[in-house]
Scaffold this active site. Structure first.
Site, mmCIF file in Angstrom:
data_model
loop_
_atom_site.group_PDB
_atom_site.id
_atom_site.type_symbol
_atom_site.label_atom_id
_atom_site.label_comp_id
_atom_site.label_asym_id
_atom_site.label_seq_id
_atom_site.Cartn_x
_atom_site.Cartn_y
_atom_site.Cartn_z
ATOM 1 N N ARG A 117 0.808 -1.238 0.000
ATOM 2 C CA ARG A 117 0.000 0.000 0.000
ATOM 3 C C ARG A 117 0.832 1.276 0.000
ATOM 4 N NH1 ARG A 117 -3.432 -2.945 3.599
ATOM 5 N NH2 ARG A 117 -5.129 -3.811 2.377
ATOM 6 N N LYS A 139 4.226 11.436 -11.307
ATOM 7 C CA LYS A 139 3.334 10.626 -12.146
ATOM 8 C C LYS A 139 3.963 9.250 -12.316
ATOM 9 C CE LYS A 139 0.922 13.958 -15.048
ATOM 10 N NZ LYS A 139 0.729 14.393 -16.440
ATOM 11 N N GLU A 181 12.003 16.863 -25.496
ATOM 12 C CA GLU A 181 11.273 17.284 -24.286
ATOM 13 C C GLU A 181 11.816 18.623 -23.781
ATOM 14 O OE1 GLU A 181 8.657 16.407 -22.441
ATOM 15 O OE2 GLU A 181 8.194 14.392 -23.139
ATOM 16 N N LYS A 223 10.088 22.407 -14.805
ATOM 17 C CA LYS A 223 9.171 21.328 -14.401
ATOM 18 C C LYS A 223 8.845 21.412 -12.903
ATOM 19 C CE LYS A 223 7.133 17.178 -14.769
ATOM 20 N NZ LYS A 223 7.016 15.907 -15.431
ATOM 21 N N GLU A 233 -2.479 18.273 -11.955
ATOM 22 C CA GLU A 233 -2.817 18.604 -13.337
ATOM 23 C C GLU A 233 -4.255 19.105 -13.486
ATOM 24 O OE1 GLU A 233 -1.030 15.924 -16.370
ATOM 25 O OE2 GLU A 233 -2.909 16.234 -17.435
ATOM 26 N N ARG A 237 -0.321 22.569 -14.861
ATOM 27 C CA ARG A 237 0.479 21.401 -15.255
ATOM 28 C C ARG A 237 0.063 20.861 -16.631
ATOM 29 N NH1 ARG A 237 2.616 16.353 -11.505
ATOM 30 N NH2 ARG A 237 3.750 15.320 -13.179
ATOM 31 N N ASN A 241 1.745 18.923 -21.264
ATOM 32 C CA ASN A 241 1.285 17.922 -22.233
ATOM 33 C C ASN A 241 1.338 18.421 -23.668
ATOM 34 O OD1 ASN A 241 0.761 15.967 -20.279
ATOM 35 N ND2 ASN A 241 -1.164 16.982 -19.754
ATOM 36 N N HIS A 244 1.676 15.879 -26.370
ATOM 37 C CA HIS A 244 1.405 14.547 -25.832
ATOM 38 C C HIS A 244 0.108 13.949 -26.358
ATOM 39 C CE1 HIS A 244 4.759 15.521 -23.327
ATOM 40 N NE2 HIS A 244 4.697 14.371 -22.690
ATOM 41 N N HIS A 248 0.741 10.564 -27.860
ATOM 42 C CA HIS A 248 0.214 9.314 -27.292
ATOM 43 C C HIS A 248 -0.561 8.540 -28.343
ATOM 44 C CE1 HIS A 248 0.347 10.601 -22.766
ATOM 45 N NE2 HIS A 248 1.539 10.465 -23.312
ATOM 46 N N HIS A 261 9.154 7.669 -26.782
ATOM 47 C CA HIS A 261 8.174 8.647 -26.305
ATOM 48 C C HIS A 261 8.536 10.072 -26.743
ATOM 49 C CE1 HIS A 261 5.311 10.721 -23.868
ATOM 50 N NE2 HIS A 261 6.256 11.302 -23.150
HETATM 51 N N1 GLY Z 1 5.049 14.532 -18.328
HETATM 52 C C1 GLY Z 1 4.025 15.443 -18.026
HETATM 53 C C2 GLY Z 1 3.840 15.672 -16.569
HETATM 54 O O1 GLY Z 1 4.646 15.274 -15.771
HETATM 55 O O2 GLY Z 1 2.859 16.263 -16.168
#
Ligand code: GLY
Length: 357
Positions: A117, A139, A181, A223, A233, A237, A241, A244, A248, A261
């Protein structure tokens, strides 16, 4: 030594950028801990394991190998890893040390989030992409067949130890994937970083330490600021993206095997630049600058055989989709991006087609 704080309701930690910092990685583990489980891949271990072992001298630890590759970033290997941890004496006092690229930090972080947990995790990212993005911000997760990162959890690390020296053994393609990135970081929030990347590509591509350390520190600063302002997010945040949503879709459409990626994100930024220009969000000049910067650090692998209609259909399954509406992060000028909704599907389709051509 540049160190950037991430401050969230779930904890405060540092993202440290320093050559040689792997040698002191043990300092970032909690004092009062049980066994340390280093989660890595065989490939990373072959190239960088000795450096980590030096940093863990005197620390009781076990190595757990995950399979590499985005197509193996699934639940099944995590179950096997958790069973292995239990067999090797893992308990609630254990700590995960995720040592590898973004796939390892995503999976290792998720393993830590769900093992007994939840146990702590420290990230020591070894690819450029993981150093500037994946390892920071909590994330974690894995892919489903239907889409990327659709199962996961927010689980903030205790620390992120970024040693740019690990990039010396990084394959060229992986390095460039990370550079995309960093281009993204410049486009969305740091015009100075963007200009540096545009003006200094020879030094950056030659991996000159001063240039590499500078762009990593700038991207990490960006970041950490964004995550500190919006951990979950719900607002700011979302700008991370950029590229993305399209990226994706490209990864899922090609079975996660054809593009790294970062390469998919580069394709996505190209599509976003076209879409932003066509829908009046971005000037033609800035769109050209973004496309030129992506070209400088390219090329991405060929895009033949991919249908724009199939990518558009995939966008609706992305978890960035809210109640069926696709939201696009679009650059509005170099150094600023915003979330746009209500964009006509035909414009999105045109942008994808142009990006594919
Ligand atoms: N890679 C996008 C984020 O960390 O929100």
């Amino acid at each position: 030594m540049p160190s950037f704080a991430v401050e969230t309701p779930h904890g405060r930690y540092a993202a440290l950028v320093e050559r040689g910092s792997l040698a002191a990685v043990a300092q970032h583990l909690p004092q009062n801990r049980g066994k340390v489980f280093v989660v890595s891949t065989e490939d990373v271990w072959r190239h960088q394991g000795a450096a980590l072992e030096r940093g863990l001298a005197g620390v009781e630890h076990e190595i757990i190998h995950l399979p590499g590759g985005e197509d193996r970033k699934r639940l099944a290997p995590l179950e096997a890893a958790a069973e292995e941890m239990v067999r090797r004496g893992g308990d609630r006092t254990s700590v995960v040390l995720a040592f590898g690229g973004g796939i390892v930090t995503d999976m290792g972080g998720f393993l830590a989030a769900i093992f007994m947990r939840g146990i702590p995790v420290v990230h020591a990212p070894t690819t450029l992409l993981a150093q500037v993005d994946a390892a920071i911000g909590g994330k974690t997760g894995v892919n489903l067949r239907t889409g990327k990162n659709l199962v996961g959890a927010f689980h903030q690390p205790l620390a992120v130890v970024i040693d740019p020296a690990t990039l010396e053994t990084l394959p060229e393609r992986e390095y460039r994937a990370g550079l995309y990135e960093i281009v993204k970081a410049g486009v969305i929030r740091d015009a100075e970083l963007f200009r540096f990347l545009a003006d200094h590509s020879p030094e950056v591509l030659a991996r000159e330490p001063a240039a590499v350390d500078r762009i990593i520190a700038a991207a990490v600063r960006m970041k950490t600021e964004v995550v500190s302002a919006d951990e979950r997010e719900s607002g700011l945040r979302r700008i991370l993206n950029l590229g993305h949503t399209f990226g994706h879709a490209l990864e899922a459409e090609t079975g996660y095997t054809r593009f790294l990626h970062g390469e998919a994100v580069a394709f996505g930024m190209r599509a976003a630049a076209y879409l932003a220009e066509n829908s009046g969000y971005l000037s033609a000049e800035d769109a050209v600058d973004i496309l030129d910067a992506l070209r400088l650090y390219g090329p991405i692998p060929p895009l033949d055989g991919i249908r724009a209609e199939d990518l558009l259909a995939r966008l609706v399954h992305d978890k960035k989709t809210v109640r069926g509406a696709v939201h696009f992060v679009l650059p509005v000028r170099i150094g600023e991006a915003q979330v746009a909704s209500g964009i006509d599907d035909r414009l999105a389709l045109d942008a994808i087609r142009t990006a594919l051509s």
